[in-house]
Enzyme design. Structure first.
Site, PDB file in Angstrom:
ATOM      1  N   ILE A 121      74.344  51.542 -46.515  1.00 13.04           N
ATOM      2  CA  ILE A 121      73.277  51.917 -47.446  1.00 13.04           C
ATOM      3  C   ILE A 121      72.456  52.934 -46.665  1.00 13.04           C
ATOM      4  CG2 ILE A 121      71.264  51.166 -48.759  1.00 13.04           C
ATOM      5  CD1 ILE A 121      72.617  48.434 -49.032  1.00 13.04           C
ATOM      6  N   PRO A 122      72.640  54.224 -46.962  1.00 11.19           N
ATOM      7  CA  PRO A 122      72.213  55.303 -46.073  1.00 11.19           C
ATOM      8  C   PRO A 122      70.714  55.617 -46.043  1.00 11.19           C
ATOM      9  CG  PRO A 122      73.173  56.217 -48.042  1.00 11.19           C
ATOM     10  CD  PRO A 122      73.320  54.729 -48.150  1.00 11.19           C
ATOM     11  N   CYS A 123      69.937  54.697 -45.514  1.00  7.39           N
ATOM     12  CA  CYS A 123      68.499  54.938 -45.401  1.00  7.39           C
ATOM     13  C   CYS A 123      68.190  56.052 -44.398  1.00  7.39           C
ATOM     14  CB  CYS A 123      67.762  53.651 -45.050  1.00  7.39           C
ATOM     15  SG  CYS A 123      68.381  52.781 -43.611  1.00  7.39           S
ATOM     16  N   HIS A 124      69.176  56.413 -43.580  1.00 12.42           N
ATOM     17  CA  HIS A 124      68.972  57.519 -42.626  1.00 12.42           C
ATOM     18  C   HIS A 124      68.822  58.862 -43.350  1.00 12.42           C
ATOM     19  CE1 HIS A 124      73.376  57.277 -43.163  1.00 12.42           C
ATOM     20  NE2 HIS A 124      73.367  58.582 -42.984  1.00 12.42           N
ATOM     21  N   ARG A 125      69.165  58.924 -44.621  1.00 11.98           N
ATOM     22  CA  ARG A 125      69.066  60.167 -45.381  1.00 11.98           C
ATOM     23  C   ARG A 125      67.678  60.398 -45.969  1.00 11.98           C
ATOM     24  NH1 ARG A 125      74.689  59.150 -48.479  1.00 11.98           N
ATOM     25  NH2 ARG A 125      76.047  59.413 -46.668  1.00 11.98           N
TER      26      ARG A 125
END
Length: 154
Positions: A121-125
């Site tokens: 779940i790409p919270c780094h984006r």
């Protein structure tokens, strides 16, 4: 059955937690958790395979069973994060607008902070309004590296 295992990936060691055939957590590095069985299940092997394929450019998205535990708002935010295309970023305000609550940037930040399955779940984006990298469980250097790797494969 609850179990955990630390996998080797192109982005470093990740400890994956599984409960009854679903991924519940992903931690950066090797993590010790009392009472949890240390076992590399077929699902954890699949997580390792998919993350490595993803960062080799052989896969564009993850296809893994996840168990998301959070409030309805948090789940909406996490779903919106999964809609951000690989190699792109959005601001907290962008996500707030996407989930139908334009004034909820701070709440989006808290939901990001509560994401127990980073990378998948790409919270780094998600970045700050000024375009700067802000807050990440794996550290800002890891966040920058993830974004850089994704942009190269776009």
């Amino acid at each position: 059955m609850k179990c955990k295992y630390t996998i080797e990936t192109l982005i470093g060691e990740l400890t994956v937690l599984e409960n009854d055939g679903r991924i519940t957590d992903l931690h950066f590095g090797k993590v010790s958790i009392l009472g949890m069985k240390e076992m590399k299940t077929p699902l954890i092997e699949e997580v390792e395979k998919q993350i490595n394929e993803y960062y080799q450019g052989k896969r564009q998205e993850y296809d893994l069973p996840l168990r998301l535990e959070g409030t309805p708002f948090q789940k909406k935010v996490w779903e919106a994060l999964r809609e951000i295309p690989k190699g792109e970023t959005r601001t907290y305000e962008d996500i707030a607008i996407a989930v139908g609550n334009p004034k909820a940037s701070r709440a989006v930040g808290m939901a990001n902070n509560r994401n127990r399955i980073p990378v998948i779940i790409p919270c780094h984006r998600v970045i700050g309004k000024n375009g700067k990298l802000v807050g990440y469980a794996g550290g800002l250097d890891v966040k920058a590296r993830l974004l850089s790797m994704e942009k190269k494969q776009g």
